[in-house]
Design an enzyme around this catalytic site. Structure first.
Site, PDB file in Angstrom:
ATOM      1  N   VAL A  15     -17.809   4.644   3.924  1.00  0.00           N
ATOM      2  CA  VAL A  15     -16.817   3.726   4.503  1.00  0.00           C
ATOM      3  C   VAL A  15     -17.329   2.307   4.282  1.00  0.00           C
ATOM      4  O   VAL A  15     -18.441   1.986   4.690  1.00  0.00           O
ATOM      5  CB  VAL A  15     -16.683   3.950   6.037  1.00  0.00           C
ATOM      6  CG1 VAL A  15     -15.713   2.951   6.640  1.00  0.00           C
ATOM      7  CG2 VAL A  15     -16.250   5.370   6.361  1.00  0.00           C
ATOM      8  N   HIS A  16     -16.562   1.486   3.600  1.00  0.00           N
ATOM      9  CA  HIS A  16     -17.010   0.097   3.457  1.00  0.00           C
ATOM     10  C   HIS A  16     -15.876  -0.923   3.368  1.00  0.00           C
ATOM     11  O   HIS A  16     -16.101  -2.117   3.434  1.00  0.00           O
ATOM     12  CB  HIS A  16     -17.896  -0.059   2.205  1.00  0.00           C
ATOM     13  CG  HIS A  16     -17.100  -0.156   0.943  1.00  0.00           C
ATOM     14  ND1 HIS A  16     -16.722   0.948   0.238  1.00  0.00           N
ATOM     15  CD2 HIS A  16     -16.587  -1.224   0.283  1.00  0.00           C
ATOM     16  CE1 HIS A  16     -16.015   0.587  -0.808  1.00  0.00           C
ATOM     17  NE2 HIS A  16     -15.907  -0.733  -0.811  1.00  0.00           N
TER      18      HIS A  16
END
Ligand code: UD1
Length: 370
Positions: free
Chosen positions: A207-208
């Protein structure tokens, strides 16, 4: 023929590894590489150059950790200087980051010929910085290399057949990289032993995206979902610096197995041995497919829509209930690959050969393939 390549963020190093290799194998091409510095940690940058044997950057601009405007502006200023010094025949940029837009703008304003690799992708979400970057970059590019049929369609709908540019479908350079480095990754990576996981016994998650990490409610929903799934099957997360910072700011705790960002070889091994992938990364969605893994995309839209249309990928956004339901479904399904959307590993060669042809016959860009 001289090509000025601008890279700066992790996925661009992977793409450049494949394309620079093709440039080296074709006679008559010289490449000058600029690293903007957008990604700068050892395990977000250097490790890719080392393991994938990407030629060392000729220029390192060291521009990072700034607001979008400041970052893009400073890059623009510095790339302009490099362009004036090098006077390349083409300036090549990849994807949708701030480094992409800065490279395209700097070169085009100086009447350079801009080559965009991974052109035509759209999420149709103008809140995403990446969508803004890719639309603006496409519009000022002279040669647009598209990975998929859908990307070509998107450009046609936006009227690109009326513009003075050339649109070419070449396939996906990330597939070139995945195929080329798969065996090496198998031999060199010990990540599974290092973190004590076995094939098919874990879910790999990343997740970024700003849309997930900068919105407290969304990030909190994702943490809730991941923590719950982790009770059922272990979740491994190479944690991006942006996400790490936001979790701390919002006081959220991930109960999964968190590891530092990994290099390409470790990532490939983590993907091909995972039971399932959950991600908001564009690259990982395809890499899951390359290595026959289902993918749950933690976003509302994807640029790789063909994967969703044919059931290899499902969009869940950050909805914890939908994420859990989709995990359950995919854990009980068998992956069967029935499509080849991305060219099968020849995209970089097409790019190198097409650029040479355009260079030899340099006048018109205004041809769309039929
Ligand atoms: C950028 C790209 C995104 C791409 C992603 C790949 C833009 C707008 N976004 O997002 O399209 O998918 O890269 O990872 O260009 N940081 C570190 N160390 C690093 C790199 C970043 O600590 O090596 C920190 C930065 O200081 C910043 C945060 O992480 O605080 C985010 O970095 P940034 O480059 O702004 O964007 P990404 O989220 O990586």
């Amino acid at each position: 023929m001289k090509i000025l390549t601008i890279v700066g963020a992790r996925p661009q190093f992977v793409k450049a590894a494949a394309v620079s290799r093709a440039f080296q194998s074709v006679e008559g091409i010289s490449e000058v590489i600029v690293h903007t510095g957008q990604h700068f940690d050892k395990n977000m940058s250097d490790i890719f150059f080392d393991e994938m044997q990407i030629p060392k950057p000729d220029y390192h601009l060291e521009i990072n950790s700034l607001s979008h405007g400041a970052m893009t502006g400073r890059m623009l200023e510095e790339i302009e200087k490099v362009f004036q010094k090098e006077q390349p025949d083409f300036t090549l940029i990849y994807g949708d980051t701030n480094s992409t837009l800065a490279g395209a703008l700097a070169a085009r304003k100086l009447h350079g010929k801009v080559v965009h690799v991974e052109a035509g992708l759209r999420s149709f979400n103008m809140e995403m910085p990446e969508e803004i970057n890719r639309i603006l970059t496409d519009r000022i590019s002279n040669v647009l290399f598209c990975p998929t049929d859908l990307a070509i369609e998107n450009l046609k709908k936006e009227g690109f057949d009326q513009f003075d540019c050339r649109v070419v479908k070449c396939g996906d350079v990330m597939e070139d990289a995945a195929l080329f480095y798969a065996q090496m990754a198998e031999e060199k990576s010990s990540i599974l032993q290092d973190i004590h996981f076995e094939k098919d016994q874990y879910i790999l998650t990343t997740v970024h995206r700003a849309e997930n990490t900068d919105d407290q409610q969304k990030l909190s929903n994702l943490v809730t979902a991941i923590n719950k799934i982790n009770d059922q099957i272990p979740v491994v997360i190479p944690i991006h610096p942006r996400t790490k910072k936001r979790l701390a700011t919002f006081g959220l705790e991930l109960k999964a197995t968190l590891i530092d960002p990994v290099g390409y070889f470790d990532m490939i091994q983590l993907i091909r041995n995972a039971r399932l992938i959950m991600t908001d990364s564009g690259g990982l969605q395809k890499e899951a497919f390359f290595f026959d893994r289902f993918c749950i995309t933690l976003r509302e839209q994807t640029e790789w829509k063909e994967l969703v249309d044919f059931g290899y990928n499902e969009l869940t956004g950050s909805d914890p209930i939908l994420i859990e339901k989709t995990v359950d479904r995919f854990l009980n399904e068998t992956f069967k690959k029935e499509h080849n959307f991305y060219g099968g590993g020849t995209a970089s060669k097409v790019i190198a050969e097409t650029l040479l042809k355009i260079h030899e016959n340099t006048n018109s860009y205004s041809v769309l393939p039929s």
